[in-house]
Scaffold this motif. Structure first.
Motif, PDB file in Angstrom:
ATOM      1  N   MET A 147       0.861  -1.176   0.000  1.00  0.00           N
ATOM      2  CA  MET A 147       0.000   0.000   0.000  1.00  0.00           C
ATOM      3  C   MET A 147       0.900   1.229   0.000  1.00  0.00           C
ATOM      4  SD  MET A 147      -3.208   1.021   2.504  1.00  0.00           S
ATOM      5  CE  MET A 147      -4.130  -0.442   2.039  1.00  0.00           C
ATOM      6  N   LEU A 148       0.591   2.169  -0.885  1.00  0.00           N
ATOM      7  CA  LEU A 148       1.437   3.334  -1.113  1.00  0.00           C
ATOM      8  C   LEU A 148       0.726   4.593  -0.636  1.00  0.00           C
ATOM      9  CD1 LEU A 148       2.488   2.446  -4.784  1.00  0.00           C
ATOM     10  CD2 LEU A 148       3.597   1.714  -2.650  1.00  0.00           C
ATOM     11  N   PHE A 149       1.318   5.282   0.344  1.00  0.00           N
ATOM     12  CA  PHE A 149       0.771   6.529   0.874  1.00  0.00           C
ATOM     13  C   PHE A 149       1.574   7.693   0.292  1.00  0.00           C
ATOM     14  CE2 PHE A 149      -0.625   3.315   3.769  1.00  0.00           C
ATOM     15  CZ  PHE A 149      -1.800   3.763   4.347  1.00  0.00           C
ATOM     16  N   PHE A 150       0.923   8.530  -0.504  1.00  0.00           N
ATOM     17  CA  PHE A 150       1.580   9.662  -1.153  1.00  0.00           C
ATOM     18  C   PHE A 150       1.573  10.852  -0.188  1.00  0.00           C
ATOM     19  CE2 PHE A 150       0.768   6.818  -4.488  1.00  0.00           C
ATOM     20  CZ  PHE A 150       1.498   7.177  -5.606  1.00  0.00           C
ATOM     21  N   THR A 151       2.745  11.444   0.017  1.00  0.00           N
ATOM     22  CA  THR A 151       2.888  12.530   0.984  1.00  0.00           C
ATOM     23  C   THR A 151       3.672  13.687   0.371  1.00  0.00           C
ATOM     24  OG1 THR A 151       5.029  11.863   1.923  1.00  0.00           O
ATOM     25  CG2 THR A 151       3.049  10.759   2.790  1.00  0.00           C
ATOM     26  N   ALA A 152       3.724  14.787   1.105  1.00  0.00           N
ATOM     27  CA  ALA A 152       4.633  15.876   0.721  1.00  0.00           C
ATOM     28  C   ALA A 152       6.065  15.361   0.796  1.00  0.00           C
ATOM     29  CB  ALA A 152       4.448  17.065   1.653  1.00  0.00           C
ATOM     30  N   THR A 153       6.956  15.978   0.060  1.00  0.00           N
ATOM     31  CA  THR A 153       8.338  15.504   0.022  1.00  0.00           C
ATOM     32  C   THR A 153       9.204  16.157   1.094  1.00  0.00           C
ATOM     33  OG1 THR A 153      10.285  15.176  -1.378  1.00  0.00           O
ATOM     34  CG2 THR A 153       9.061  17.240  -1.663  1.00  0.00           C
ATOM     35  N   ARG A 154      10.187  15.415   1.539  1.00  0.00           N
ATOM     36  CA  ARG A 154      11.196  15.978   2.425  1.00  0.00           C
ATOM     37  C   ARG A 154      12.191  16.813   1.628  1.00  0.00           C
ATOM     38  NH1 ARG A 154      14.611  12.200   5.140  1.00  0.00           N
ATOM     39  NH2 ARG A 154      14.915  13.737   6.779  1.00  0.00           N
ATOM     40  N   GLY A 155      12.201  16.618   0.320  1.00  0.00           N
ATOM     41  CA  GLY A 155      13.123  17.377  -0.516  1.00  0.00           C
ATOM     42  C   GLY A 155      14.560  17.025  -0.226  1.00  0.00           C
TER      43      GLY A 155
END
Length: 249
Positions: A147-155
Motif C-alpha cells: 500500500m502506497l501513501f503519497f505525501t509531501a516531500t522531504r526534498g
C-alpha cells in the motif's frame, strides 16, 4: 534518416498480447488509462514511461529481469519525468501497453508498506480524523502486495545527517535489515495506477485518488511504523522480496 533513440525504439516495438480486441472497449480502456495518468500529472506528480509485463516476464527482454514490468524504460527517468499534460497524453497514446512510474523526492514522497499493515494504519488514521491524502494498492491479492501513501516531500534537507537514501529500504540486499516501511524519496520511484503486474497479480489501483492534497509524512509515520511492526510480529516469514524496488543503477 534521423537515428531513433534506444528509448523510442524500445517503446515502439510490438509486444505480445496486443491482438486488437473489441475496438470500442479498447478505446474506452485507453481513454480511462489516459485520464488516470492525466489526473496524476494534474496533482503535480512527475511521470515517466516504464516497462510492462510480457507473460510472466518483462517487456525489456532482459534475461532474469529482477523487477519485470516495474522499472522505468529510460536510464534518465528522473530527467524524463514530467507533469506536462500534452507530453503525458502523447506518451499514453504512443505507448499503449507501457506502465508508468512517478519519480519521488521532487514534488512528493511515498510511504510504502505491506498491504495488511497499510489497511490497519489507514483505518486508524481515518478514525482519528487524520488527512491521509492519495493512497494506492500494488498487487494486493490474498494479503500480499503493498500500500502506497503519497505525501509531501522531504526534498533535500540542509542537514544531510537527517537524510537516508531510500535505496537502503528498497534494494533486495537490504530488505532483511530494513523490512516493512520504505520511504521513497530522492532518487526513487513507484508504479502508478493503472500499471499492470506480471502473471495473475492485480493491477496497481487507487484506493484514495490523486486529487487529494498530500499530507506531511510525519503525520502518518508513527501509525504506519506501528502497523508495520505489528504485521512483522504476525508474519515473521513474510517474503519482503515480493514487492517492487527501484533500480538505482
Amino acid at each position: 534518416m534521423e537515428r531513433k533513440s534506444r528509448f523510442s525504439q524500445w517503446l515502439r516495438r510490438p509486444r505480445s498480447g496486443s491482438d486488437g480486441g473489441d475496438t470500442d472497449t479498447g478505446s474506452a480502456a485507453a481513454q480511462g488509462r489516459e485520464d488516470l495518468l492525466l489526473a496524476v500529472a494534474d496533482a503535480g506528480f512527475p511521470l515517466a514511461p516504464a516497462a510492462h509485463p510480457s507473460g510472466y516476464g518483462c517487456s525489456c527482454e532482459r534475461i532474469g529481469c529482477p523487477t519485470p514490468g516495474r522499472h522505468p524504460v529510460s536510464f534518465g527517468w528522473q530527467t524524463v519525468a514530467s507533469t506536462d499534460r500534452e507530453k503525458v497524453a502523447a506518451w499514453a497514446r504512443a505507448y499503449p501497453q507501457a506502465n508508468f512510474i512517478t519519480a519521488t523526492g521532487i514534488a512528493h514522497d511515498v510511504l510504502d508498506v505491506p498491504v495488511e499493515a497499510g489497511r490497519s494504519a489507514l483505518e486508524r488514521l481515518e478514525a482519528a480524523g487524520v488527512e491521509v491524502g492519495p493512497v494506492a494498492l500494488s498487487g494486493a491479492a490474498l494479503g500480499q502486495g503493498r500500500m502506497l501513501f503519497f505525501t509531501a516531500t522531504r526534498g533535500t534537507p540542509d542537514d544531510e545527517d537527517e537524510w537516508w537514501p531510500c535505496e537502503l529500504d528498497c534494494h533486495p540486499e537490504t530488505m532483511d535489515e530494513h523490512p516493512g516501511l520504505r520511504w521513497h524519496c530522492r532518487g526513487s520511484y513507484v508504479l502508478l495506477p493503472p500499471s499492470r503486474l506480471p502473471g495473475d497479480q492485480p493491477a496497481v489501483s487507487w484506493l484514495r485518488g490523486p486529487e487529494r492534497p498530500v499530507p506531511d509524512p510525519l503525520s502518518l509515520l508513527e501509525t504506519l511504523t506501528d502497523a508495520c511492526a505489528e504485521y512483522a510480529d504476525q508474519q515473521p516469514d513474510h517474503d519482503h522480496e515480493a514487492a517492487a524496488w527501484p533500480i538505482g543503477r
